[in-house]
Scaffold this active site. Structure first.
Site, short mmCIF file in Angstrom:
data_model
loop_
_atom_site.label_atom_id
_atom_site.label_comp_id
_atom_site.label_asym_id
_atom_site.label_seq_id
_atom_site.Cartn_x
_atom_site.Cartn_y
_atom_site.Cartn_z
N GLY A 226 22.73 74.70 45.47
CA GLY A 226 23.30 74.77 44.55
C GLY A 226 22.45 76.17 44.01
N ASP A 228 19.55 76.60 43.14
CA ASP A 228 18.47 76.90 43.28
C ASP A 228 18.84 77.76 44.92
OD1 ASP A 228 17.15 75.99 41.22
OD2 ASP A 228 17.17 73.94 42.12
N GLY A 229 19.61 78.02 45.40
CA GLY A 229 20.06 78.90 46.55
C GLY A 229 19.47 78.11 48.10
N ASP A 256 31.73 76.71 52.09
CA ASP A 256 32.67 77.23 53.39
C ASP A 256 32.52 78.90 54.07
OD1 ASP A 256 34.08 74.96 53.28
OD2 ASP A 256 35.24 75.72 52.08
#
Length: 312
Positions: A226, A228-229, A256
């Protein structure tokens, strides 16, 4: 450049309704609507196409909605070769209303049968035998009642031919798919927790779980985190990617888009670290746009240099 094959075994017509003020239990009139060929593999195809890659989309469609699906896909100039069946392709509805935070979704289930699994496997083998495929991306859920091990069979055929297979699915389908030893899987943190029934509190927990998967024969594990990378775990290193602070408009399809960028890099013989960086940049770019599973090249070019990679 060799082709990238995308597989969508449970595609959909994605219908998007924009409504000023959604009233539950009342008649609602739209201010605008949008209908597109949908499914995680289609989002991947769209991103690869935008990047200038050579992509061929396949999967299973059927009925009147299946014909509309192909029409919409052709309008997008995405080369495709789908198995057409008697089973109606599902419709998925997203409702966006100014008086409600978030997106209200109504998702149909798609269905098929085991005979269709066999027919698709034959089509898939024919595609591999008649095209120079370098990377395969299989994305999303599978139709109800088809062979639950269909992904395993697809991975096995790819491995026979030394074709890199990227699997992006979840739940029991992913758990079984790991046994077939794909080149890469891409769960998000929550999917990884659900997969093993555990809570991943720290980055170390995520890394150790990914390394456990690699010990079972999967070559690489990418875990999206998310805001946080993301993490890329291989048998030799662990890399964390972070992205700059952005104005988030729509995160649907960002995973995707990440797969699309990563696969494009692999097909262009880029180092896996560069592929990871491009993938995260594509996912970030998608989140900055209103549309699902799309990127903008000029925006991507501003984001890509701002993606930071750190080996941990």
């Amino acid at each position: 450049m060799k082709k990238i094959l995308t597989i969508t075994l449970n595609p959909a017509i994605d219908v998007r309704y924009n409504i000023d003020n959604l009233r539950i239990g009342n008649v609602n009139r739209t201010t605008s609507i949008e209908k597109n060929a949908g499914g995680k593999g289609i989002n991947v195809s769209r991103v690869i196409n935008t990047l200038g890659g050579s992509v061929l989309a396949t999967g299973i469609i059927g009925g009147f909605t299946g014909k509309l699906f192909l029409e919409k896909l052709n309008e997008s100039s995405i080369e495709n070769d789908f198995l057409e069946t008697q089973y109606e392709t599902r419709t998925c509805i997203a409702i966006i209303s100014q008086n409600i935070d978030g997106i209200t979704e109504v998702l149909e289930s798609g269905t098929g049968d085991c005979h269709i699994s066999d027919l698709f496997l034959k089509k898939y083998i024919s595609i591999l035998d008649n095209n120079e495929i370098d990377v395969i991306c299989a994305s999303g859920s599978i139709l109800k009642n088809i062979d639950p091990l269909i992904y395993n069979k697809l991975i096995a055929e790819a491995n026979k031919r030394n074709i890199k297979f990227i699997l992006d699915t979840s739940g029991a389908t992913l758990l079984k798919g790991i046994e077939a030893k794909p080149f890469l899987i891409k769960p998000n943190k929550e999917e990884l927790e659900d997969l093993f029934g555990i809570k991943l509190v720290s980055t170390k927990d995520v890394v150790e779980t990914a390394q456990n998967i690699i010990s079972q024969g999967v070559k690489n594990v990418m875990v999206t985190l998310g805001g946080d990378g993301a993490l890329l775990v291989t048998d030799t290193k662990v890399i964390k990617a972070t992205f700059p602070k952005i104005e988030v408009k729509n995160t649907v399809g960002s995973g995707d888009s990440t797969i699309g960028g990563f696969a494009f890099g692999i097909a262009n013989n880029k180092d896996i670290t560069e592929c990871f960086k491009l993938g995260v940049a594509c996912g970030t770019t998608n989140a900055m746009l209103d549309s699902t599973g799309t990127i903008d090249i000029s925006l991507l070019n501003t984001i890509l240099p701002k993606i930071t990679l750190e080996e941990i």
